[in-house]
Scaffold this active site. Structure first.
Site, PDB file in Angstrom:
ATOM      1  N   ARG A  19       0.759  -1.187   0.005  1.00 48.73           N
ATOM      2  CA  ARG A  19      -0.153   0.186  -0.001  1.00 48.73           C
ATOM      3  C   ARG A  19       0.672   1.383  -0.106  1.00 48.73           C
ATOM      4  NH1 ARG A  19      -3.596  -0.297   4.897  1.00 48.73           N
ATOM      5  NH2 ARG A  19      -1.873  -1.107   5.730  1.00 48.73           N
ATOM      6  N   ASN A  37      -6.401  -2.676   1.814  1.00 50.15           N
ATOM      7  CA  ASN A  37      -6.372  -4.166   1.844  1.00 50.15           C
ATOM      8  C   ASN A  37      -7.708  -4.609   1.847  1.00 50.15           C
ATOM      9  OD1 ASN A  37      -3.659  -4.403   2.101  1.00 50.15           O
ATOM     10  ND2 ASN A  37      -3.529  -4.512   4.321  1.00 50.15           N
TER      11      ASN A  37
END
Length: 89
Positions: A19, A37
């Site tokens: 990320r 996520n």
């Protein structure tokens, strides 16, 4: 013209800095949107900006950070939501 793409990335993409890597890549390309996520172990991204920047960004998503392994990137063109900045959700 602002375009938007929705991505779902599968492989080893959680717990490896994916990320943060995506957020850095998006910001470097001047894109707006978010990354998060998903419960199934994949990562979801929505990015908005210039078409060429989105294409370069998609290539970077396929590369991932060193500890990741990207098996699949599903993409879909979507309507821009008017995001400002790029955030990790």
């Amino acid at each position: 013209m602002v375009r938007a793409t929705h991505f779902v990335v599968s492989g080893r993409v959680q717990g490896v800095g994916f990320r943060a890597y995506v957020a850095d890549a998006a910001r470097a390309e001047g894109l707006d949107g978010w990354v998060k996520n998903l419960p199934d172990g994949s990562v979801e991204i929505q990015a908005e900006g210039d078409l060429e920047a989105l294409r370069r960004f998609e290539w970077q998503v396929w590369q991932g950070p060193p500890l990741s392994r990207v098996d699949e990137v599903a993409t879909e063109d979507v309507v821009p939501a008017g995001a400002t900045g790029f955030r990790i959700a």
